[in-house]
Scaffold this motif. Structure first.
Motif, short mmCIF file in Angstrom:
data_model
loop_
_atom_site.label_atom_id
_atom_site.label_comp_id
_atom_site.label_asym_id
_atom_site.label_seq_id
_atom_site.Cartn_x
_atom_site.Cartn_y
_atom_site.Cartn_z
N TYR A 135 11.59 15.71 -1.29
CA TYR A 135 10.69 15.59 -0.12
C TYR A 135 11.46 15.85 1.17
O TYR A 135 12.57 15.38 1.36
CB TYR A 135 10.10 14.17 -0.07
CG TYR A 135 9.11 13.93 1.05
CD1 TYR A 135 7.95 14.66 1.16
CD2 TYR A 135 9.35 12.94 2.01
CE1 TYR A 135 7.04 14.43 2.19
CE2 TYR A 135 8.45 12.69 3.03
CZ TYR A 135 7.29 13.43 3.12
OH TYR A 135 6.41 13.20 4.13
N TYR A 147 4.95 7.57 7.76
CA TYR A 147 5.64 7.06 6.56
C TYR A 147 4.72 7.20 5.36
O TYR A 147 4.77 6.38 4.44
CB TYR A 147 6.03 5.59 6.76
CG TYR A 147 7.20 5.37 7.69
CD1 TYR A 147 8.49 5.21 7.19
CD2 TYR A 147 7.03 5.35 9.06
CE1 TYR A 147 9.58 5.01 8.03
CE2 TYR A 147 8.11 5.16 9.92
CZ TYR A 147 9.38 4.99 9.40
OH TYR A 147 10.45 4.79 10.24
N PHE A 148 3.88 8.22 5.39
CA PHE A 148 2.86 8.38 4.34
C PHE A 148 3.50 8.43 2.95
O PHE A 148 3.11 7.70 2.04
CB PHE A 148 2.05 9.65 4.61
CG PHE A 148 0.84 9.79 3.73
CD1 PHE A 148 -0.36 9.20 4.08
CD2 PHE A 148 0.89 10.51 2.55
CE1 PHE A 148 -1.48 9.32 3.26
CE2 PHE A 148 -0.23 10.64 1.73
CZ PHE A 148 -1.41 10.05 2.09
N ARG A 149 4.53 9.28 2.81
CA ARG A 149 5.15 9.42 1.48
C ARG A 149 5.86 8.12 1.07
O ARG A 149 5.79 7.71 -0.09
CB ARG A 149 6.12 10.60 1.48
CG ARG A 149 6.76 10.93 0.14
CD ARG A 149 5.77 11.43 -0.92
NE ARG A 149 5.19 12.69 -0.56
CZ ARG A 149 5.50 13.87 -1.13
NH1 ARG A 149 6.38 13.92 -2.11
NH2 ARG A 149 4.92 14.97 -0.74
N LEU A 151 5.12 5.06 1.84
CA LEU A 151 4.16 4.04 1.39
C LEU A 151 3.53 4.40 0.05
O LEU A 151 3.28 3.52 -0.77
CB LEU A 151 3.10 3.76 2.47
CG LEU A 151 3.50 2.52 3.30
CD1 LEU A 151 4.62 2.83 4.25
CD2 LEU A 151 2.32 1.90 3.99
N ARG A 152 3.30 5.70 -0.16
CA ARG A 152 2.80 6.13 -1.48
C ARG A 152 3.77 5.75 -2.58
O ARG A 152 3.37 5.48 -3.71
CB ARG A 152 2.70 7.66 -1.50
CG ARG A 152 1.38 8.22 -1.16
CD ARG A 152 1.43 9.72 -1.30
NE ARG A 152 1.53 10.14 -2.68
CZ ARG A 152 1.76 11.39 -3.07
NH1 ARG A 152 1.94 12.33 -2.16
NH2 ARG A 152 1.82 11.69 -4.34
N LYS A 155 5.28 1.24 -4.48
CA LYS A 155 5.18 0.55 -5.77
C LYS A 155 6.20 1.08 -6.77
O LYS A 155 6.77 0.33 -7.55
CB LYS A 155 3.76 0.71 -6.36
CG LYS A 155 2.74 -0.23 -5.76
CD LYS A 155 1.43 -0.21 -6.53
CE LYS A 155 0.37 -1.04 -5.79
NZ LYS A 155 -0.98 -0.79 -6.31
N LYS A 158 9.63 -0.31 -5.93
CA LYS A 158 9.71 -1.70 -6.36
C LYS A 158 9.82 -1.80 -7.88
O LYS A 158 10.64 -2.55 -8.42
CB LYS A 158 8.47 -2.45 -5.85
CG LYS A 158 8.63 -3.95 -5.79
CD LYS A 158 7.47 -4.63 -5.05
CE LYS A 158 7.82 -4.91 -3.60
NZ LYS A 158 6.79 -5.70 -2.89
N ARG A 178 14.16 5.15 5.19
CA ARG A 178 14.39 4.38 6.41
C ARG A 178 15.87 4.21 6.75
O ARG A 178 16.24 3.29 7.47
CB ARG A 178 13.72 3.00 6.29
CG ARG A 178 12.21 3.09 6.40
CD ARG A 178 11.54 1.79 6.04
NE ARG A 178 11.61 1.52 4.62
CZ ARG A 178 11.46 0.31 4.08
NH1 ARG A 178 11.24 -0.73 4.84
NH2 ARG A 178 11.54 0.16 2.77
N ARG B 28 2.33 2.70 10.13
CA ARG B 28 2.91 3.55 9.09
C ARG B 28 2.05 4.76 8.74
O ARG B 28 2.32 5.45 7.76
CB ARG B 28 3.13 2.73 7.81
CG ARG B 28 4.07 1.55 7.97
CD ARG B 28 5.48 1.98 8.28
NE ARG B 28 6.41 0.89 8.07
CZ ARG B 28 7.73 1.00 8.30
NH1 ARG B 28 8.24 2.12 8.79
NH2 ARG B 28 8.51 -0.03 8.09
N GLY B 29 0.98 4.96 9.52
CA GLY B 29 0.13 6.13 9.28
C GLY B 29 -0.47 6.15 7.89
O GLY B 29 -0.60 7.22 7.31
N TYR B 30 -0.83 4.97 7.36
CA TYR B 30 -1.32 4.91 5.99
C TYR B 30 -2.74 4.37 5.93
O TYR B 30 -2.95 3.14 5.99
CB TYR B 30 -0.38 4.08 5.13
CG TYR B 30 -0.41 4.47 3.65
CD1 TYR B 30 0.13 5.68 3.24
CD2 TYR B 30 -0.98 3.66 2.70
CE1 TYR B 30 0.11 6.07 1.90
CE2 TYR B 30 -1.01 4.03 1.35
CZ TYR B 30 -0.46 5.23 0.97
OH TYR B 30 -0.47 5.61 -0.36
N ASP B 138 0.50 16.36 2.36
CA ASP B 138 1.00 15.34 1.46
C ASP B 138 -0.20 14.76 0.72
O ASP B 138 -1.12 14.24 1.36
CB ASP B 138 1.70 14.25 2.29
CG ASP B 138 2.76 13.52 1.48
OD1 ASP B 138 2.65 13.51 0.25
OD2 ASP B 138 3.69 12.98 2.10
#
Lengths: 280, 280
Positions: A135, A147-149, A151-152, A155, A158, A178, B28-30, B138
């Motif tokens: 990316y 921060y779209f990617r 946040l996608r 999970k 984590k 980050r 976060r633009g989400y 994205d």
């Protein structure tokens, strides 16, 4: 006790700090962003952060509605109001409200004083893990709210027990979502990516101080470095210098926190202490 | 007169419709997004829009806090409150507030009734112009608030006298920043891109009705089509079917609005009228 936030240079109680739902920062994900660390009551490297914020704003074709000097004075005033020793300071310049949904008219300037995210000692003692992902951030040189990617992938990060995602592109290592990444080579030299990255404020400071202590290079970094490096670390405002010992379940070096990264952590901590002493 | 908006199923006056600055949609633009058109008091193709909104939400790992039936009933109630014949309806599911800044906890559901953007008759009589740009959105299959690249390009689009930007990738034509694109070939057949695009609601409806009238294909579309096509048009909720006569200053066909696109405009207008008659 409730903190104050700032909206367009007006102080408002934290709980009342709202923006209208038509703000393009929300509706179109378009806002410049910066994040400072308040340490012992001092906003660390504030000039670097304001430099970067101004640069992000310019790259995003936005316009800061006040002067740089006014912004700095206002940030310091907010810090004084809130009387905290340790915190995060988030600066946003959103694209504001726009009747046609795309043309920026009057940006909104937001300043939030927030708790500093906490990363436990475990990550510093044993090192963090990253998962890698192909990316390139959109306009990587600017810090924005895009921060779209990230946040996608939250999970997935984590689930892998990782602390962040390492972005790479066409065989080149870039940065994490980050933070910036650095590699220690078997000869003790240190390398970090040069292009297609955010020039982080911790990174800027490391670029200033590391060459006094070791062989340092900003360069394009091929993925092979994951096999070749003996140690690795990431740098960011919140994490400072954090050792990285695994990428995608593959150990960097012997998979343990090494002596060079421990040394660099101390160098950076001393640099922060020097900054606080000089600016306190 | 002031309209009402909806925030988490509560009606609030338009001017009071605000979200807290810590909402991840802003920070976060989400946020998942959808946009419906209210025409003669009827929300056109509402089931398609709700299907897509649910799909975007699932693709973004968010969760709709109410049932689909409740959401539909609530949208209809909002429309009834506002008593307008013509409007845009924006639906957002933001990532909400998150203490760690990345993990989604409690999303916020926002519904805004807004003026419909206006595209003058000029664009329909003479056709619009696009500028092309190498870019893959994205998660293109999801409609989200991630319009970062489109807003970065807004000034360039305007400066070129264009109505939108045409995204292409590795020689393939994809979509514009806010619509799908279709090409009419010299034999009268029509093609549109199949992959790496948002499946627009107007596009869905065209895919349903066009095969009854002409030879129609969803396929990968190479850039060469810009030389080969005799006519072109874009489809979206706001623009419906809008002729495109120039891409990057190069004419499509003879650079004039052609008979096939004019016919398709009428077919789509009739389809909308049929929908209104059947759902009024």
């Amino acid at each position: 006790m409730s903190l104050v936030f700032s909206i367009n240079k007006e102080f408002v109680k934290q709980e009342d700090a709202k923006v209208h739902v038509t703000d393009l920062g929300l509706r179109r994900g378009y806002a410049a962003f910066d994040f400072m660390r308040l340490h012992k009551g001092i906003p660390l490297f504030i000039e670097d952060h304001l430099d970067r914020f101004e640069n992000s704003i310019a790259l995003m074709d936005l316009e800061l509605p006040i002067t740089r000097a006014e912004l700095k004075a206002h940030v310091l005033e907010l810090i004084a109001c809130n009387k905290q020793e340790t915190a995060g300071l988030q600066l946003y310049l959103t694209a504001g409200e726009a009747s046609d949904g795309v043309t920026v008219d009057k940006p909104n300037l937001l300043i939030l004083q927030v708790p500093l995210p906490y990363y436990g000692p475990e990550l510093y003692e044993h090192g963090g893990k990253l998962i890698s992902h192909e990316y390139l951030r959109d306009l990587p040189e600017a810090k924005s709210t895009n921060y779209f990617r990230a946040l996608r992938l939250a999970k997935k990060i984590k689930a892998a027990g990782a602390t962040d995602v390492l972005y790479k592109l066409n065989g080149q290592i870039l940065e994490t979502s980050r933070s910036n990444i650095f590699f220690v080579m078997p000869d003790g030299s240190v390398k970090t990516a040069k292009e297609n990255i955010l020039n982080g404020v911790s990174r800027r400071n490391l670029v200033r101080i590391l060459p006094k202590h070791l062989n340092f290079e900003e360069t394009n970094i091929s993925e092979d470095i994951l096999e070749q490096a003996s140690e690795a670390f990431i740098s960011s405002t919140v994490r400072a210098v954090m050792p990285i010992t695994f990428v995608d379940n593959k150990a960097i070096g012997n998979g343990k926190v090494g002596p060079e990264v421990s040394k660099i952590r101390k160098i950076f901590d001393n640099h922060i202490n020097d900054y606080v002493a000089a600016n306190g």
